[in-house]
Every structure is written in C-alpha cells, then in structure tokens.
Design an enzyme around this catalytic site. Structure first.
Site, PDB file in Angstrom:
ATOM      1  N   GLU A  20      36.389  37.454  44.071  1.00 12.96           N
ATOM      2  CA  GLU A  20      36.724  36.256  44.724  1.00 12.96           C
ATOM      3  C   GLU A  20      35.593  35.413  45.060  1.00 12.96           C
ATOM      4  OE1 GLU A  20      40.209  38.456  47.530  1.00 12.96           O
ATOM      5  OE2 GLU A  20      38.619  37.467  48.487  1.00 12.96           O
ATOM      6  N   GLU A  55      36.420  33.914  41.929  1.00  8.14           N
ATOM      7  CA  GLU A  55      37.629  33.578  40.831  1.00  8.14           C
ATOM      8  C   GLU A  55      38.740  34.462  41.631  1.00  8.14           C
ATOM      9  OE1 GLU A  55      37.957  36.941  39.631  1.00  8.14           O
ATOM     10  OE2 GLU A  55      36.220  37.451  40.399  1.00  8.14           O
TER      11      GLU A  55
END
Length: 362
Positions: free
Chosen positions: A318, A175
């Site tokens: 991430e 994300e």
C-alpha cells in the site's frame, strides 16, 4: 500517443554533484562529530543531489497507490480472492486503510489510481486511468500487450506530472492488487536471472502448499512467455501487472521532475528495477524505505544497490513502509535547516582545526 516513454527517460539526469558536495561540507560544519548522524547525513546529501538545494523541504508529499487486478489469481496463488482489490480501493478512498492512517500522521496526500481494477469504480476521489480490466493469466500467455504496458507506464508519469503542478515534490510508491507479489517475482526473475525459488515469497500469507504452487506458476509464466531481459517493457507486458507498470511510470516521472521517490516494498522494488532498466539515472532519485518480509525484497535491494532505512518486518504494501520513511526525510531536512554550525553556536572545533572526532564535544 503524443510522447513516448523514452522521451521521459531522456529527461532523467544524474544528481547535482555540486549541491551534494556543498551539502556534505555543510553537514561537517554543524555542531556534531562528522558523520555522527549516520544515514540521516547520507539522506541529506542525496536529497541535495536530487533537488539541487542544500536545504530542501517537502511540504507537499504524495503517496501514489496504483491499483489493478491479476489474471494469474485463477491459479490459486493468493490467500485472498481477487474481489479484495476493488474492496480495498473503496477503503483507501474512504480513508480507512493503513496507508491512510500513516499518511495522515506524515501529512501526505493519498492518490488512489485505478489503472487496471477488474470492476467498475466510481468515486470523486478516484484517479481513473484504467488501461484494461485486469491482466490476463500470465501462466497461459502474456499478461497484457506491449501497448497496454506502455499506457500504464505513461499513466503513472501523468499522475506525477499533475501532482507536481499542484506542488507535490516528494512521492511514495504504493499499490494494491491481489496476486501482485507473483507478478513481481516473475519480473524480478526475468530481469535478473535469479531463480523463482528465491524471488517467490508468501505474499498475503500463503501456506507451504500454495507457496510451491506459486513457484511453479512463476516458472511456467517465464517459460510460456520468454520475456526479453534486455527490454523492461517487454517483461512488464508479458509477466507484469498494470499497477507495477504504473509505478514504473511514477518513478520515471518523479526522476524526470527531480523529485525524490520513496520506494515501499517488494512490488515497488520490481517497478524500480524496470525503471532503472529504462532510465539508469533514475536510481539516483530512489530512496529505499524498508526491507519487507517478502523474501525476494532483500535481493531486489541488492540488485538496485539501495540500502533500506527501516527494518520493521512489514509486508503489507500500500505504501505503508514508504510513508513511515517520510519522517526520516523530514528529520534530514530539519537537520540541514535548523541545526547550528560550530561558528554560529560559538562551539569550539577540534584541536586540529577540524570538528570533534569523538562521541563527546568536551
């Protein structure tokens, strides 16, 4: 919408217990003392239950990086400005972020999805599923409508289904969204009743003053919106984020397609908790990669009943921690596929007819 989230949730079945038992028995036939490979053996059994195969492999693996912005950033809860979200999306697309580097090492494809970035983004490598241009400020009202939360969840499901059709059978949750640890803390508090003092962490590295402000903002968001703890979609809509809802969909989609989904850190954990509340059996498809430095993550993993494989003091997000766990997935699969059995290697078993119980084979 042509189908509902509950249609997908209904497709999520429990693990294949026959395959799990067969994998456990096969592990005990390999040239090692029973259980001596620890969590790798547990992982191998879990992968068998997920896939229905004793010797699975995952040549196609993908990291789904869901990106979105958060209106709550106007409350000053992050050390970085909201403009960083679209800037980092461009970094993902050009291959320069940490998750890109680690994914190249692990042979994984990075799929960057714009589900709610507050900017116009165009790139041939971008998967555009924008529901709206960032959430509203949850400290003042709902982050989004229920319909928008559902659309974000369905976007995540569709990304997985499209990837599965291309041969990707193992997923990592990633994300990007400045402000998303605030939303994740609010989701966790809403679904578990755990105080914001325990769910709120430093995120991007905020100081003590901003941390106190962040705790107050989460409390205000919960008081203002009163999300229904028995309704995960209501919680996501009122105090969540578009990328968190998207990841909830990724998890549900992976589970419905009998694919393992490797959870990254705190934000992924919040999405996983929502997924479990929607489809309880989805928990059987989740693998916890690591425990992050975000203080709420350890409580989240306990709530989920998942044991992390790595302790690396990471807090980047991430999908970076999840990508590192792909190497352990590969290790577990190769043990099952390549290691000799006592019979095939001509190695003596224990004197009682079982495999050696000690550390040495002598």
């Amino acid at each position: 919408m042509s189908r509902s989230i509950m249609d997908i949730a209904a497709q999520v079945q429990g693990p294949d217990k026959t395959a799990s038992k067969a994998a456990a028995a096969y592990l005990d036939s390999l040239t090692k003392p029973p259980g001596s490979l620890g969590k790798l053996e547990t992982l191998a059994v879990k992968l068998a239950g997920i896939t229905g195969e004793i010797k699975p492999s995952f040549p196609g693996r993908g990291v789904v990086v869901m990106a979105a912005d958060h209106g709550v950033c106007e409350e000053g809860i992050s050390a970085f400005p909201a403009e960083v979200t679209p800037q980092m999306v461009h970094n993902f697309l050009s291959g320069g972020a940490a998750v890109n580097v680690l994914s190249r090492q692990a042979g994984a494809e990075v799929m960057c999805v714009d589900v709610g970035v507050n900017a116009e983004l165009r790139h041939p490598g971008l998967i555009s599923r924008k529901v709206r241009y960032g959430t509203a400020n949850m400290a003042k009202g709902p982050a989004m409508s229920r319909e928008e939360a559902e659309a974000a969840i369905l976007a995540g499901i569709e990304v997985v289904e499209e990837a599965v059709a291309r041969g990707i059978k193992c997923f990592v949750t990633g994300e990007m969204g400045i402000g998303n640890t605030t939303a994740s803390a609010a989701i966790m508090s809403a679904l578990t009743g755990i105080s914001s003092l325990e769910t709120v962490g430093r995120g991007t590295g905020i100081n003590d003053e901003r941390l106190r402000q962040k705790v107050l903002i989460v409390e205000r968001a919960l008081e203002t919106n009163r999300p229904d703890a028995s309704d995960a979609v209501d919680v996501l809509a009122k105090v969540g984020g578009l990328e968190i809802a998207g990841l909830t969909g990724v998890i549900l989609g992976a589970a419905a397609n009998r694919c393992p989904v490797i959870l990254d850190g705190f934000i992924s954990g919040a999405a996983a908790l929502a997924a479990v509340r929607i489809a309880p059996d989805s928990i059987h498809y989740m693998i916890a990669s690591h425990v992050s430095q975000e203080q709420g993550h350890v409580y989240l993993l306990k709530e989920l009943g998942l044991e992390p494989m790595l302790y690396l003091d990471m807090r980047l997000g991430e999908g970076t921690g999840g990508v590192l766990a792909l190497h352990l997935i590969d290790a577990a699969c190769r043990i099952m596929a390549e290691m000799a059995t006592f019979e095939s290697a001509g190695v003596s078993s224990g004197t009682d007819g079982t495999k050696p119980a000690g550390k040495a084979h002598s």
